[in-house]
Design a protein around this motif. Structure first.
Motif, PDB file in Angstrom:
ATOM      1  N   LEU B 373       0.814  -1.204   0.000  1.00  0.00           N
ATOM      2  CA  LEU B 373       0.000   0.000   0.000  1.00  0.00           C
ATOM      3  C   LEU B 373       0.850   1.257   0.000  1.00  0.00           C
ATOM      4  CD1 LEU B 373      -2.869  -0.820   2.515  1.00  0.00           C
ATOM      5  CD2 LEU B 373      -2.986  -0.635   0.027  1.00  0.00           C
ATOM      6  N   TYR B 374       1.929   1.211   0.747  1.00  0.00           N
ATOM      7  CA  TYR B 374       2.785   2.393   0.856  1.00  0.00           C
ATOM      8  C   TYR B 374       4.179   2.056   0.365  1.00  0.00           C
ATOM      9  CZ  TYR B 374      -1.047   3.481   3.945  1.00  0.00           C
ATOM     10  OH  TYR B 374      -2.279   3.653   4.461  1.00  0.00           O
ATOM     11  N   THR B 375       4.740   2.946  -0.411  1.00  0.00           N
ATOM     12  CA  THR B 375       6.101   2.707  -0.890  1.00  0.00           C
ATOM     13  C   THR B 375       7.032   3.856  -0.523  1.00  0.00           C
ATOM     14  OG1 THR B 375       5.463   3.652  -2.992  1.00  0.00           O
ATOM     15  CG2 THR B 375       5.428   1.258  -2.835  1.00  0.00           C
ATOM     16  N   HIS B 376       6.472   4.873   0.153  1.00  0.00           N
ATOM     17  CA  HIS B 376       7.351   5.989   0.510  1.00  0.00           C
ATOM     18  C   HIS B 376       8.267   5.571   1.666  1.00  0.00           C
ATOM     19  CE1 HIS B 376       3.867   6.397   3.214  1.00  0.00           C
ATOM     20  NE2 HIS B 376       4.807   6.712   4.098  1.00  0.00           N
ATOM     21  N   LEU B 377       9.428   6.242   1.717  1.00  0.00           N
ATOM     22  CA  LEU B 377      10.396   5.908   2.775  1.00  0.00           C
ATOM     23  C   LEU B 377      10.554   7.058   3.749  1.00  0.00           C
ATOM     24  CD1 LEU B 377      13.112   4.104   0.627  1.00  0.00           C
ATOM     25  CD2 LEU B 377      11.365   3.085   2.068  1.00  0.00           C
ATOM     26  N   THR B 378       9.611   7.984   3.701  1.00  0.00           N
ATOM     27  CA  THR B 378       9.699   9.136   4.600  1.00  0.00           C
ATOM     28  C   THR B 378       8.624   8.996   5.658  1.00  0.00           C
ATOM     29  OG1 THR B 378       8.298  10.336   3.072  1.00  0.00           O
ATOM     30  CG2 THR B 378      10.667  10.677   2.862  1.00  0.00           C
ATOM     31  N   GLY B 379       8.513   9.998   6.502  1.00  0.00           N
ATOM     32  CA  GLY B 379       7.456   9.988   7.490  1.00  0.00           C
ATOM     33  C   GLY B 379       7.927   9.493   8.840  1.00  0.00           C
ATOM     34  N   ALA B 380       6.914   9.222   9.686  1.00  0.00           N
ATOM     35  CA  ALA B 380       7.209   8.912  11.087  1.00  0.00           C
ATOM     36  C   ALA B 380       8.035   7.646  11.236  1.00  0.00           C
ATOM     37  CB  ALA B 380       5.898   8.762  11.856  1.00  0.00           C
ATOM     38  N   HIS B 381       7.893   6.716  10.303  1.00  0.00           N
ATOM     39  CA  HIS B 381       8.589   5.441  10.449  1.00  0.00           C
ATOM     40  C   HIS B 381       9.937   5.409   9.723  1.00  0.00           C
ATOM     41  CE1 HIS B 381       4.624   4.109  11.799  1.00  0.00           C
ATOM     42  NE2 HIS B 381       5.328   3.252  12.523  1.00  0.00           N
ATOM     43  N   ALA B 382      10.360   6.529   9.161  1.00  0.00           N
ATOM     44  CA  ALA B 382      11.622   6.542   8.420  1.00  0.00           C
ATOM     45  C   ALA B 382      12.793   6.243   9.350  1.00  0.00           C
ATOM     46  CB  ALA B 382      11.826   7.882   7.739  1.00  0.00           C
ATOM     47  N   ARG B 383      12.770   6.850  10.531  1.00  0.00           N
ATOM     48  CA  ARG B 383      13.836   6.592  11.515  1.00  0.00           C
ATOM     49  C   ARG B 383      13.175   6.269  12.849  1.00  0.00           C
ATOM     50  NH1 ARG B 383      18.932   8.205  10.789  1.00  0.00           N
ATOM     51  NH2 ARG B 383      19.169   8.977  12.902  1.00  0.00           N
ATOM     52  N   VAL B 384      13.289   5.045  13.288  1.00  0.00           N
ATOM     53  CA  VAL B 384      12.636   4.634  14.528  1.00  0.00           C
ATOM     54  C   VAL B 384      13.726   4.324  15.559  1.00  0.00           C
ATOM     55  CG1 VAL B 384      11.097   2.979  15.605  1.00  0.00           C
ATOM     56  CG2 VAL B 384      10.756   3.634  13.223  1.00  0.00           C
ATOM     57  N   PRO B 385      13.786   5.087  16.649  1.00  0.00           N
ATOM     58  CA  PRO B 385      14.793   4.770  17.675  1.00  0.00           C
ATOM     59  C   PRO B 385      14.484   3.404  18.294  1.00  0.00           C
ATOM     60  CG  PRO B 385      13.848   6.941  18.016  1.00  0.00           C
ATOM     61  CD  PRO B 385      13.007   6.277  16.975  1.00  0.00           C
ATOM     62  N   VAL B 386      15.533   2.682  18.647  1.00  0.00           N
ATOM     63  CA  VAL B 386      15.376   1.365  19.264  1.00  0.00           C
ATOM     64  C   VAL B 386      14.630   1.547  20.575  1.00  0.00           C
ATOM     65  CG1 VAL B 386      16.617  -0.530  20.350  1.00  0.00           C
ATOM     66  CG2 VAL B 386      17.414   0.404  18.183  1.00  0.00           C
ATOM     67  N   GLY B 387      13.565   0.750  20.769  1.00  0.00           N
ATOM     68  CA  GLY B 387      12.811   0.818  22.009  1.00  0.00           C
ATOM     69  C   GLY B 387      11.530   1.619  21.886  1.00  0.00           C
ATOM     70  N   SER B 388      11.395   2.440  20.836  1.00  0.00           N
ATOM     71  CA  SER B 388      10.148   3.187  20.701  1.00  0.00           C
ATOM     72  C   SER B 388       9.312   2.586  19.582  1.00  0.00           C
ATOM     73  CB  SER B 388      10.453   4.673  20.410  1.00  0.00           C
ATOM     74  OG  SER B 388      10.731   4.846  19.052  1.00  0.00           O
ATOM     75  N   LEU B 389       7.981   2.778  19.679  1.00  0.00           N
ATOM     76  CA  LEU B 389       7.017   2.188  18.746  1.00  0.00           C
ATOM     77  C   LEU B 389       7.152   0.655  18.768  1.00  0.00           C
ATOM     78  CD1 LEU B 389       7.244   4.601  15.697  1.00  0.00           C
ATOM     79  CD2 LEU B 389       5.644   4.649  17.599  1.00  0.00           C
ATOM     80  N   LYS B 390       6.251   0.022  18.011  1.00  0.00           N
ATOM     81  CA  LYS B 390       6.281  -1.444  17.972  1.00  0.00           C
ATOM     82  C   LYS B 390       7.591  -1.947  17.331  1.00  0.00           C
ATOM     83  CE  LYS B 390       4.905  -5.032  19.061  1.00  0.00           C
ATOM     84  NZ  LYS B 390       4.520  -5.247  20.459  1.00  0.00           N
ATOM     85  N   ILE B 391       7.990  -1.252  16.264  1.00  0.00           N
ATOM     86  CA  ILE B 391       9.187  -1.668  15.524  1.00  0.00           C
ATOM     87  C   ILE B 391      10.428  -1.586  16.418  1.00  0.00           C
ATOM     88  CG2 ILE B 391      10.632  -1.126  13.516  1.00  0.00           C
ATOM     89  CD1 ILE B 391       7.808  -2.166  12.902  1.00  0.00           C
ATOM     90  N   GLY B 392      10.531  -0.478  17.120  1.00  0.00           N
ATOM     91  CA  GLY B 392      11.692  -0.284  18.001  1.00  0.00           C
ATOM     92  C   GLY B 392      11.704  -1.295  19.130  1.00  0.00           C
ATOM     93  N   MET B 393      10.467  -1.657  19.622  1.00  0.00           N
ATOM     94  CA  MET B 393      10.381  -2.640  20.693  1.00  0.00           C
ATOM     95  C   MET B 393      10.889  -4.006  20.222  1.00  0.00           C
ATOM     96  SD  MET B 393       9.547  -1.348  23.429  1.00  0.00           S
ATOM     97  CE  MET B 393       9.262  -2.843  24.349  1.00  0.00           C
ATOM     98  N   ILE B 394      10.509  -4.320  18.981  1.00  0.00           N
ATOM     99  CA  ILE B 394      10.935  -5.625  18.449  1.00  0.00           C
ATOM    100  C   ILE B 394      12.457  -5.704  18.424  1.00  0.00           C
ATOM    101  CG2 ILE B 394      11.008  -7.019  16.337  1.00  0.00           C
ATOM    102  CD1 ILE B 394       8.107  -5.987  15.845  1.00  0.00           C
ATOM    103  N   ALA B 395      13.071  -4.588  17.979  1.00  0.00           N
ATOM    104  CA  ALA B 395      14.540  -4.570  17.932  1.00  0.00           C
ATOM    105  C   ALA B 395      15.129  -4.648  19.329  1.00  0.00           C
ATOM    106  CB  ALA B 395      15.024  -3.314  17.216  1.00  0.00           C
ATOM    107  N   ALA B 396      14.455  -3.947  20.277  1.00  0.00           N
ATOM    108  CA  ALA B 396      15.008  -3.905  21.628  1.00  0.00           C
ATOM    109  C   ALA B 396      14.847  -5.250  22.325  1.00  0.00           C
ATOM    110  CB  ALA B 396      14.316  -2.801  22.435  1.00  0.00           C
ATOM    111  N   GLU B 397      13.640  -5.868  22.102  1.00  0.00           N
ATOM    112  CA  GLU B 397      13.372  -7.124  22.816  1.00  0.00           C
ATOM    113  C   GLU B 397      13.946  -8.325  22.093  1.00  0.00           C
ATOM    114  OE1 GLU B 397       9.181  -7.128  23.116  1.00  0.00           O
ATOM    115  OE2 GLU B 397       9.119  -5.635  24.733  1.00  0.00           O
TER     116      GLU B 397
END
Lengths: 211, 918
Positions: B373-397
């Motif tokens: 659905l989305y192919t852009h690489l900008t926006g809120a999910h472009a840079r996710v610090p480790v530990g924040s949001l679901k994505i960052g949690m996955i990396a942290a955990e």
């Protein structure tokens, strides 16, 4: 070689040259005297007994301790053994020192046998006399020990040449008392008169305290 | 009813309590309506099917609610609607509850949880655990209650009727209820053609059933075979409309059959009428018509599922292989990840797939690829610090997060978006390699993600981690290689590299610039064209040999520059080894050393010129040297004469000291004379006393003779000593002298039992001396040694006489094993009159030393480590002078004079003690 066993006076000969030593023994023995030989001064000192009577004939020139050194050592030990030194070639100063050191004689090789044997006999006689005198002194000393203090005091004053009267005055006693004391002293010391008493006592007192 | 019965909260369960109550009541009434009259109990009991099915799909904690509702409905039906007795009603209640609970419990037990009809085994379980076994219980309880009520019917009959009624109730009602919550698409969503088909199918079934079971008995004859038509129809339904369709259709047919038969119509009514108690035929028909389509549909569904699974696996295999290909393509990292994301969307039917990579230094996940659905690489999910949001949690955990119900999941950033886009499932995986998180992969899907999908996503995640890391390593390698190339190109040294095939594959910029050629021209063996033809063979040989031995090499050769000039270069090469020790090739460098060589050559030319000049000067110098030597010879002749005069002087001086010597010798002579005198005098005395035997005289005379001999020896000795001054020396053989001396002392050594050994040097040069004096010295030394060993054990009485030549001097040594020497005695023994012997004169060694020193030698003593002593003297070798030269030993006579003086004075110091007299 135990010197103590020889009550008989012995001539002790010390020379490092075996030939000389043998010949000297032969010469002295030919006069009927007992001889003991030693090849060095030290060997002699090792077995030396002051109470053994005799005399010493020693070569002057020896390796190690010389004849004069040995004489000195004996004097140092208060030994009275008479010493005769024989030398190859004696010069005047050595000779003088030898006599000063108290040797009986200082003979040059080859020695005149008569003179050597004369001196040996003289030495033995001197030794015997000295031993006799020492024995007398010892007897006198033992007798002096038996005197009472007062008798000793009286004796001292008699030897000092005081009259009995003076002595009585000094001790504030009677003449008779002093006379009794004197008689006792003369009796105990086995002398006949005051002069003999003085000689005896002065002889002891002139000796070194050690002997 | 829907799936929410099993999964929803209890508040929503409450909504279904009235429905359940109503259905139960309705079922009870239907059962009472459709039962044969004249029986003591009902012949059809639909509520038991409802009850068992509800309990089978409910959680245990909800059971009391259903049980109480069922009891209420049951009592309401019996007591309120039919005025039954309370006791009987309670008995029936207890019977139903017991059998339903047993059925529900058994079904959940065999299913291991909530019971569903998924497989053939589940159908069998429903028949046995849901129907047969509970019916045994309820029939027993029910028959007991009825008989206890005072009913005239027999227990066996009632039990049989009850049992069949319960089984039919369960089999007709439970399957549709159990199959309702399945995930099949609702009827409303079916295509129009399918709706028509459904309608026709049901219409046909109903018509056939009504005709077969609703017709009055007299019409039965011609329609006798009609009921059989229901089976093909039901099978058709089962195949076309799944288990749910089959269950509903068979339930409808069963109901019509029961209704018709109980009301006295249709096929079975006739037979029942004829044999009133054997209406098992109806029940058998019902069971068959329910189970057969259900089994068929289930088998079909099972196979369909297997096929689906296979298809999914195939799809995932395709995905995995595509991913693998994408990972292995030589793209850059971003392209590779975009390809992978697109493949995920394409193969897994996900709405969005995204891949982040880890920036380890900043601890931030950077969005690298997004597909769907989305192919852009900008926006809120472009840079996710480790530990924040679901994505960052996955990396942290470092744990995957998977859900098929995305609603309510915390940390999903935009719940609104998920609802709007219809996203229902989420799967996020950390990309881990060797304990290191290198990124995160996430997918959003509209439909739930199956286990197989999730498993393959996990596999894809592993592949991605490896791929990302490899790309990074490649990038790092490229960077380092670029750096190396820049470095290699930057240095002014020519650098080359070759592979294990000996062929060169790289030359740096400096080399190519120097040669003025391209890399393509130079690689392999192209470089060899630039090597000077004269150097080429040597060059190749060195390279090949070193290469084969894997050793570094160094070689100088000429290499053609771009302008055609040959330049000298110094080439070095070192082997390169891989970590496993295999040869990777060679790395080499070259330096232009033309200038250096030129300087070297110039230097060499200068050296040669210098050499030439030096040679010219040397001739002149030689001439000058020759004339100088002539002048020198003149001078030496003069010196010889001078030395002769000096020798004469020394001789005179020594003669004057002899006076003192004589004095000490006189002492020695005195000893035997003294002894002789003593013997003679002693004997005379004895003779005078007449105490002397002839034997004694004889013995004494022997002694006298001995002493006389001794005196003679001393006199001879003195004469020999003095003769030295008069006599002349000559070259003599020391070995001969030693032999003579040994034979002279033969008697003495034998007397002392001393072994004499020799170690005589051959070809000993002669020494300048008087043989007799030298002999005396050696005799004296042997004599001393014998006496020193007087006290040694026999085996040690050994004498070693040694002659050697050392530094041009002839050396004599005598080693004894006697009493030895104290260090303090080493020099003292040479003093006159020193003696360690009882019968010594102390003159022997002093005189010996004087004699040796007069010949220009030295005499000394050394203690030996094993005891004993060594006495050693050296003598200069004889110079080839005319025999009879009186100054033969002259050059050395100066020294003995000065040594002789202390000897003389020592006689004085020994004879005069310094101590004062006591």
């Amino acid at each position: 070689m135990n010197l103590k066993s020889t009550a008989q006076p012995t001539v002790f000969v010390v020379d490092d040259d075996a030939g000389a030593l043998r010949s000297l023994r032969y010469l002295i023995e030919s006069d009927g005297l007992p001889v003991e030989c030693f090849s060095s001064a030290q060997k002699f000192l090792d077995v030396f007994d002051p109470d053994a009577p005799g005399c010493l004939v020693v070569d002057y020139r020896m390796p190690g301790m010389t004849g004069l050194d040995l004489n000195k050592e004996l004097r140092h030990q208060d030994a009275t053994l008479p010493v005769i030194v024989i030398t190859g070639h004696g010069d005047v100063s050595t000779c003088a020192r030898a006599f000063k050191a108290g040797v009986i004689d200082f003979l040059e090789k080859p020695v005149n046998d008569d003179r050597l044997l004369d001196r040996v006999r003289a030495a033995l006689a001197q030794d015997a006399a000295a031993r006799e005198a020492r024995r007398d002194h010892e007897t006198t000393a033992r007798r002096v020990e038996t005197l009472t203090p007062r008798e000793r005091e009286v004796m001292d004053r008699l030897i000092a040449g005081k009259e009995m009267k003076e002595i009585a005055a000094e001790f504030a006693t009677s003449f008779q008392t002093i006379a009794k004391h004197r008689a006792k002293v003369l009796e105990k010391l086995a002398v006949d008169n005051d002069v003999e008493l003085a000689r005896r006592i002065l002889e002891i007192r002139s000796q070194p305290a050690t002997r | 009813m829907s799936s929410e019965i099993s999964s929803g909260p209890s508040t929503s369960i409450a909504r279904f309590v009235p429905v359940f109550f109503g259905a139960y009541l309705l079922g009870a009434e239907l059962g009472k309506l459709l039962s044969f009259a004249g029986e003591s109990c009902l012949t059809f009991w639909p509520p038991i099917g409802l009850f068992v099915a509800t309990l089978a799909i409910s959680r245990r904690r909800h059971w009391p609610l259903w049980i109480s509702t069922a009891v209420a409905a049951n009592l309401a039906s019996d007591l309120l609607l039919h005025n039954g007795l309370l006791a009987t009603g309670l008995g029936f209640c207890a019977t139903h509850v017991a059998s339903a609970c047993l059925g529900g419990w058994l079904l959940q037990r065999v299913a291991g949880g909530v019971f569903r009809i998924e497989r053939v085994r589940d159908v069998a379980n429903l028949l046995v655990c849901g129907a047969f076994v509970p019916a045994l219980v309820s029939a027993t309880f029910g028959a007991t209650t009825i008989v206890a009520r005072g009913d005239p019917a027999s227990f066996g009959h009632v039990w049989w009727v009850w049992w069949l009624a319960d089984i039919v109730g369960v089999l007709v009602v439970a399957p549709p209820l159990l199959l309702l919550p399945s995930d099949a698409r609702p009827l409303t969503r079916l295509a129009t053609r399918r709706r028509w088909e459904t309608a026709v199918m049901f219409a046909l079934l109903i018509v056939i059933s009504v005709i077969a079971f609703g017709a009055p008995v007299p019409w039965i004859g011609p329609l006798f075979k009609l009921p059989l038509l229901t089976l093909p129809s039901l099978m058709w339904v089962a195949m076309r409309f799944d288990r749910r369709g089959a269950a509903v259709a068979s339930a409808v047919v069963a109901l019509i059959a029961i209704a018709g038969t109980t009301q006295g119509y249709g096929l079975f009514a006739e037979s029942i009428a004829a044999i009133p108690l054997r209406y098992g035929a109806l029940q058998l028909f019902v069971v068959t018509s329910v189970l057969t389509p259900l089994l068929c549909a289930t088998i079909i569904a099972e196979q369909q599922r297997a096929v689906d699974e296979l298809g999914e696996r195939a799809r995932l295999a395709a995905l995995t292989s595509d991913i693998a290909m994408a990972l292995n393509r030589g793209d850059d990292l971003a392209t590779m990840l975009r390809g992978c994301a697109e493949l995920l969307v394409q193969h897994l039917d996900v709405a969005v797939a995204r891949i982040w990579t880890m920036n380890a230094t900043e601890q931030v996940l950077e969005l690298q690829a997004s597909a769907g659905l989305y192919t852009h690489l900008t926006g809120a999910h472009a840079r996710v610090p480790v530990g924040s949001l679901k994505i960052g949690m996955i990396a942290a955990e470092r744990r995957p997060h998977l859900t098929n119900t995305i609603a309510g999941v915390s940390r999903i950033r935009d719940q609104e978006w998920t609802k709007r886009a219809g996203i229902g499932a989420f799967a996020g995986y950390p990309l881990i390699l060797d304990d290191r998180v290198v990124g995160v992969m996430a997918a959003f899907a509209k439909r739930p993600l199956s286990d197989v999908t999730l498993k393959s996503m996990a596999a894809v995640a592993d592949g991605l981690a490896l791929g990302i890391e490899r790309k990074r390593a490649e990038a790092a390698l490229r960077t380092s290689e670029n750096r190396f190339r820049r470095l290699a190109d930057g240095v002014p040294v020519f650098i080359w590299m070759s592979g294990p095939d000996k062929l060169c594959h790289y030359f740096n910029r400096s080399w190519l610039d120097f040669r003025g050629r391209t890399m393509e021209q130079e690689i392999n063996n192209g470089w060899a064209e630039g090597v000077h033809p004269e150097d080429l063979d040597r060059c190749r040989q060195t390279y090949t040999e070193s290469f084969d031995r894997r050793q570094p090499f160094e070689i100088e050769y000429r290499l053609r520059r771009h302008d055609g000039e040959y330049r000298w270069v110094l080439g070095t090469g070192i082997p390169l080894f891989a970590s496993d020790g295999a040869l990777e090739g060679y790395l080499g460098g070259c330096l232009d050393i033309t200038e250096r060589r030129q300087i070297q050559e110039a230097l060499q030319a200068m050296n040669a010129e210098l050499d030439r000049r030096v040679r010219g000067r040397t001739t002149e110098l030689n001439e000058a040297y020759a004339s100088l030597q002539r002048a020198l010879k003149e001078r030496i002749r003069g010196e010889d004469q001078m030395r002769h005069h000096q020798a004469l002087l020394a001789h005179t001086a020594r003669v004057s000291t002899m006076g003192e010597m004589a004095a000490s010798l006189a002492h020695e002579l005195n000893q035997p004379l003294y002894a002789i005198t003593n013997y003679a005098r002693g004997t005379l005395r004895k003779l005078n006393n007449e105490t002397c035997s002839p034997d004694e005289v004889r013995a004494t005379l022997d002694q006298v003779a001995l002493e006389a001999v001794r005196a003679g020896a001393i006199i001879r000795h003195v004469r020999g000593f003095v003769r030295q001054q008069e006599s002349q020396t000559e070259p003599v053989s020391l070995n001969q002298v030693v032999r003579d001396a040994v034979s002279m002392t033969d008697f003495e050594t034998r007397r002392h039992q001393v072994q004499v050994r020799f170690a005589m040097a051959d070809l000993l040069p002669p020494v300048e001396a008087e043989a007799v004096q030298l002999e005396q010295v050696i005799v004296n030394l042997i004599h001393n040694a014998c006496e020193a060993m007087e006290n040694s054990p026999l085996e040690r009485r050994e004498l070693l006489l040694e002659t050697t030549i050392n530094n041009g001097s002839v050396v004599f040594a005598i080693h004894d094993q006697g009493s030895g020497l104290a260090p303090s005695e080493v020099n003292k023994i040479f003093d006159a009159f020193f003696t360690t012997k009882p019968s010594g004169m102390g003159m022997g060694l002093a005189i010996s030393r004087t004699i040796i020193e007069a010949y220009g030698g030295r005499l000394w003593a050394e203690p030996r480590p094993d005891g004993g002593a060594t006495l050693r003297f050296t003598l200069p070798r004889a110079t080839s002078r005319v025999a009879g030269d009186s100054s033969a030993a002259a050059p050395h006579t100066v020294a003995p004079i000065s040594d002789a003086l202390p000897l003389a004075t020592s006689t004085v110091t020994h004879s005069v003690p310094e101590t004062p007299l006591a």
